[in-house]
Design a protein around this motif. Structure first.
Motif, PDB file in Angstrom:
ATOM      1  N   LYS A   5      72.484 -64.012  80.601  1.00 59.93           N
ATOM      2  CA  LYS A   5      73.134 -62.756  81.442  1.00 59.93           C
ATOM      3  C   LYS A   5      74.335 -62.262  80.839  1.00 59.93           C
ATOM      4  N   LEU A   6      74.498 -61.435  80.188  1.00 60.01           N
ATOM      5  CA  LEU A   6      75.576 -60.889  79.439  1.00 60.01           C
ATOM      6  C   LEU A   6      76.795 -60.231  80.021  1.00 60.01           C
ATOM      7  N   SER A   7      76.344 -59.400  80.890  1.00 60.95           N
ATOM      8  CA  SER A   7      77.613 -58.551  81.292  1.00 60.95           C
ATOM      9  C   SER A   7      77.069 -57.852  82.775  1.00 60.95           C
ATOM     10  N   SER A   8      77.692 -57.174  83.342  1.00 57.94           N
ATOM     11  CA  SER A   8      79.037 -57.108  83.601  1.00 57.94           C
ATOM     12  C   SER A   8      79.704 -58.213  84.303  1.00 57.94           C
ATOM     13  N   VAL A  34      74.429 -67.520  77.783  1.00 59.45           N
ATOM     14  CA  VAL A  34      74.844 -66.882  76.668  1.00 59.45           C
ATOM     15  C   VAL A  34      75.322 -65.570  77.555  1.00 59.45           C
ATOM     16  N   VAL A  35      76.571 -65.258  77.298  1.00 56.18           N
ATOM     17  CA  VAL A  35      77.561 -64.222  77.954  1.00 56.18           C
ATOM     18  C   VAL A  35      78.435 -63.674  77.093  1.00 56.18           C
ATOM     19  N   GLU A  36      78.767 -62.236  77.522  1.00 56.60           N
ATOM     20  CA  GLU A  36      79.834 -61.715  76.580  1.00 56.60           C
ATOM     21  C   GLU A  36      81.149 -62.467  76.806  1.00 56.60           C
ATOM     22  N   ARG A  37      81.942 -62.516  75.495  1.00 60.67           N
ATOM     23  CA  ARG A  37      83.108 -63.370  75.448  1.00 60.67           C
ATOM     24  C   ARG A  37      84.277 -63.152  76.731  1.00 60.67           C
ATOM     25  N   ASP A  38      84.067 -61.850  77.170  1.00 60.75           N
ATOM     26  CA  ASP A  38      85.268 -61.799  78.089  1.00 60.75           C
ATOM     27  C   ASP A  38      84.901 -62.413  79.489  1.00 60.75           C
ATOM     28  N   PHE A  39      83.624 -62.601  79.719  1.00 56.83           N
ATOM     29  CA  PHE A  39      83.345 -63.281  80.962  1.00 56.83           C
ATOM     30  C   PHE A  39      82.817 -64.776  80.825  1.00 56.83           C
ATOM     31  N   ALA A  40      83.081 -65.232  79.626  1.00 61.35           N
ATOM     32  CA  ALA A  40      82.781 -66.870  79.201  1.00 61.35           C
ATOM     33  C   ALA A  40      83.694 -67.649  80.049  1.00 61.35           C
ATOM     34  N   ARG A  58      78.747 -55.936  72.584  1.00 56.29           N
ATOM     35  CA  ARG A  58      79.624 -54.624  73.040  1.00 56.29           C
ATOM     36  C   ARG A  58      80.460 -54.225  71.844  1.00 56.29           C
ATOM     37  N   ARG A  59      81.244 -55.084  71.500  1.00 55.40           N
ATOM     38  CA  ARG A  59      82.020 -54.601  70.114  1.00 55.40           C
ATOM     39  C   ARG A  59      81.291 -54.685  69.133  1.00 55.40           C
ATOM     40  N   TRP A  60      80.417 -55.616  68.688  1.00 55.70           N
ATOM     41  CA  TRP A  60      79.778 -55.457  67.529  1.00 55.70           C
ATOM     42  C   TRP A  60      78.910 -53.909  67.234  1.00 55.70           C
ATOM     43  N   ARG A  61      78.389 -53.701  68.537  1.00 61.80           N
ATOM     44  CA  ARG A  61      77.588 -52.537  68.395  1.00 61.80           C
ATOM     45  C   ARG A  61      78.553 -51.417  68.202  1.00 61.80           C
ATOM     46  N   ASP A  94      65.699 -64.658  80.956  1.00 62.35           N
ATOM     47  CA  ASP A  94      66.482 -63.208  80.745  1.00 62.35           C
ATOM     48  C   ASP A  94      66.767 -62.643  82.163  1.00 62.35           C
ATOM     49  N   LEU A  95      67.909 -62.823  82.623  1.00 63.27           N
ATOM     50  CA  LEU A  95      68.230 -62.401  83.956  1.00 63.27           C
ATOM     51  C   LEU A  95      68.719 -60.927  83.762  1.00 63.27           C
ATOM     52  N   GLN A  96      69.063 -60.215  82.643  1.00 65.16           N
ATOM     53  CA  GLN A  96      69.655 -59.024  82.307  1.00 65.16           C
ATOM     54  C   GLN A  96      68.474 -57.939  82.515  1.00 65.16           C
ATOM     55  N   GLY A  97      67.684 -58.160  81.769  1.00 60.74           N
ATOM     56  CA  GLY A  97      66.462 -57.070  81.630  1.00 60.74           C
ATOM     57  C   GLY A  97      66.923 -55.887  80.905  1.00 60.74           C
ATOM     58  N   LEU A  98      67.494 -56.037  79.972  1.00 57.77           N
ATOM     59  CA  LEU A  98      67.852 -55.087  79.021  1.00 57.77           C
ATOM     60  C   LEU A  98      67.409 -55.062  77.634  1.00 57.77           C
ATOM     61  N   THR A  99      67.759 -54.072  76.537  1.00 62.22           N
ATOM     62  CA  THR A  99      67.391 -54.224  75.322  1.00 62.22           C
ATOM     63  C   THR A  99      68.240 -55.302  74.805  1.00 62.22           C
ATOM     64  N   LYS A 100      69.565 -55.278  75.144  1.00 60.33           N
ATOM     65  CA  LYS A 100      70.581 -56.247  74.421  1.00 60.33           C
ATOM     66  C   LYS A 100      70.306 -57.727  74.811  1.00 60.33           C
ATOM     67  N   SER A 101      69.696 -57.821  75.935  1.00 63.52           N
ATOM     68  CA  SER A 101      69.481 -59.297  76.340  1.00 63.52           C
ATOM     69  C   SER A 101      68.234 -59.754  75.754  1.00 63.52           C
ATOM     70  N   ALA A 102      67.170 -58.546  75.557  1.00 52.63           N
ATOM     71  CA  ALA A 102      65.760 -58.822  74.771  1.00 52.63           C
ATOM     72  C   ALA A 102      66.135 -59.629  73.537  1.00 52.63           C
ATOM     73  N   LEU A 103      67.291 -58.789  72.758  1.00 51.39           N
ATOM     74  CA  LEU A 103      67.551 -59.208  71.444  1.00 51.39           C
ATOM     75  C   LEU A 103      68.098 -60.593  71.367  1.00 51.39           C
ATOM     76  N   VAL A 104      68.760 -61.106  72.094  1.00 46.49           N
ATOM     77  CA  VAL A 104      69.415 -62.314  72.145  1.00 46.49           C
ATOM     78  C   VAL A 104      68.005 -63.407  72.598  1.00 46.49           C
ATOM     79  N   VAL A 105      67.180 -62.998  73.666  1.00 44.03           N
ATOM     80  CA  VAL A 105      66.076 -63.854  73.725  1.00 44.03           C
ATOM     81  C   VAL A 105      65.029 -63.887  72.392  1.00 44.03           C
ATOM     82  N   TRP A 106      65.087 -62.893  71.618  1.00 44.20           N
ATOM     83  CA  TRP A 106      64.376 -62.832  70.497  1.00 44.20           C
ATOM     84  C   TRP A 106      64.904 -64.003  69.512  1.00 44.20           C
ATOM     85  N   LEU A 107      66.253 -64.192  69.537  1.00 45.07           N
ATOM     86  CA  LEU A 107      66.755 -64.818  68.580  1.00 45.07           C
ATOM     87  C   LEU A 107      66.505 -66.420  68.828  1.00 45.07           C
ATOM     88  N   THR A 108      66.373 -66.823  70.315  1.00 45.19           N
ATOM     89  CA  THR A 108      66.559 -68.108  70.707  1.00 45.19           C
ATOM     90  C   THR A 108      65.026 -69.023  69.884  1.00 45.19           C
TER      91      THR A 108
END
Length: 326
Positions: A5-8, A34-40, A58-61, A94-108
Motif C-alpha cells: 500500500k504505497l500512497s496516499s 512497502v510504502v512511499e518513503r514520505d509515509f514510511a 513517485r519521484r523515480w517516475r 496488493d491493497l492498492q490496486g494500481l499499476t505501480k503496486s502491481a509492479l512492486v508485486v511483480w518484483l516480490t
C-alpha cells in the motif's frame, strides 16, 4: 506476509485496520509493508508491522528520463529491488490496486506454495488498474459500494480465510495520550475544492476559545502557513506549529483534545488516533472515507460547503462523547 500500500497518506491510514486484523488472526506472522518513503514513518508506527520497505516510485517516475538524475534513480531502484527481495513471502497482498503496486508485486519473491493476492474489481470512488490482476495468483472480488477501510479489511479476510472483526483497531500506540486543551484545525488540503472558508475557521476558533480551548494550526506548505498565521493573529492564543515531519505531526496531534478538519490525510490520522473529530466535506464522499464512529467522530457534508453551525453542532456532540467509552 507482505503488504503493498504505497500512497496516499489517507490510503495508508485506511489500510492499517486490515494489517491489525491480520495480526489478530495470525499472531505469529511477520508482517512487512512497502510504502512511499514520505509515509514510511506512519506505517512504522502500526503495531503489527515488523519491517517497512520504503520506496520513491513517485519521484523515480519523474526523474528516470532526466539526464542529470537518471544514474542515481537507477541506483536507487536497484537498491529498492534488493530490499524488497530479501525475504520470500507466503502471502503478498496488493491493497492498492494500481499499476505501480502491481509492479512492486511483480518484483516480490514467493515461498514455495506462496500466493499473491489482489483486488478483482474496482470499487466505487476508488482508482483501479487491471495490471494488479495480471500479476496476482488470486483476485479477490469486493462489493463495489464499500468504505475505504472496509475494502482492505474485507479483501484480507477473504484472502486469508478469517472473519472481519467488529472491533476497529488502527494500531497507533499514541491513541489515548495525555491531552492538552488544544484543538487542531486541519485547514490544509491538496485540493482547492475541499477547502473551507477562512472566515468559517475563524468563527470555529472563536467558539472554541469561549469553551476554554486554544487552537493548534498545522501547515504543510507556504500557502497553508500564511493561512495558519492569519488565523493565529485573529485568535489570541492560537498556536502555529512549526513545519513538522509526519511523525512529529502524529505525535503532536495525539496530545490534542480533538481535531476539526477538511477531508485530508491529517484528518484521517485524527480518526486513527481515536480523537474527537469532525471531518468537513463539500461533496458527498464521506460515505467512503469519513469517520465510522458516529459518536466520537462525525462527517459534516453540504454543498457548496458546510455551515459553521453544522460543524459546531457536530463538534459539541463529539466533544461530549470523549468521557464515554471509545
Amino acid at each position: 506476509m507482505l503488504i503493498i500500500k504505497l500512497s496516499s497518506l489517507g490510503d495508508v491510514v485506511h489500510a492499517m485496520p486490515a494489517v491489525m486484523d491480520i495480526q489478530a488472526a495470525f499472531p505469529n506472522a511477520q508482517i512487512d509493508w512497502v510504502v512511499e518513503r514520505d509515509f514510511a514513518p506512519l506505517a512504522a508506527r502500526c503495531a503489527a508491522v515488523q519491517r517497512v520497505i520504503a520506496c520513491d516510485l513517485r519521484r523515480w517516475r519523474k526523474s528516470f528520463f532526466k539526464t542529470d538524475t537518471h544514474l542515481s534513480t537507477c541506483a536507487e531502484w536497484r537498491a529498492f529491488k534488493v530490499e524488497v527481495q530479501k525475504e520470500a513471502y507466503d502471502v503478498i497482498l496488493d491493497l492498492q490496486g494500481l499499476t505501480k503496486s502491481a509492479l512492486v508485486v511483480w518484483l516480490t519473491r514467493k515461498t514455495k506454495g506462496g500466493k499473491r493476492y489482489a483486488l478483482a474489481n474496482r470499487t466505487d470512488g476508488s482508482a483501479y488498474e487491471r495490471p494488479t490482476r495480471w500479476v496476482a495468483d488470486v483476485a479477490v472480488p469486493i462489493t463495489p459500494h464499500i468504505h475505504a477501510v472496509a475494502r482492505g479489511r474485507v479483501m484480507c479476510a477473504k484472502a486469508l480465510g478469517y472473519d472481519v472483526s467488529a472491533h476497529l483497531n488502527y494500531g497507533l500506540g499514541l491513541a489515548g495520550a495525555q491531552r492538552k486543551p488544544l484543538v487542531a484545525l486541519v485547514h490544509g488540503t491538496s485540493r482547492e475544492d475541499k477547502e473551507w472558508p477562512l472566515a468559517h475557521w475563524f468563527d470555529i476558533g472563536a467558539r472554541l476559545k469561549k469553551m476554554g480551548l486554544d487552537v493548534a494550526l498545522p501547515h504543510g506548505n507556504e500557502a497553508e502557513h500564511l493561512r495558519s498565521t492569519a488565523l493565529a493573529e485573529m485568535l489570541p492564543g492560537g498556536v502555529v506549529w512549526p513545519r513538522l515531519s509526519l511523525d512529529q505531526l502524529t505525535t503532536e496531534m495525539a496530545q490534542c483534545t480533538g481535531v476539526i478538519g477538511v477531508d485530508s490525510g491529517l484528518s484521517h490520522i485524527a480518526v486513527a488516533l481515536d480523537l474527537p473529530h469532525v471531518q468537513i466535506y463539500n461533496f458527498d464522499t464521506a460515505w467512503r472515507t469519513g469517520p465510522q464512529d458516529s459518536a466520537r467522530q462525525r462527517s459534516v457534508v453540504d454543498c457548496p460547503t458546510p455551515t459553521v453551525d453544522g460543524v459546531w453542532d457536530a463538534w459539541l456532540a463529539c466533544f461530549k462523547s470523549q468521557s464515554g467509552p471509545s
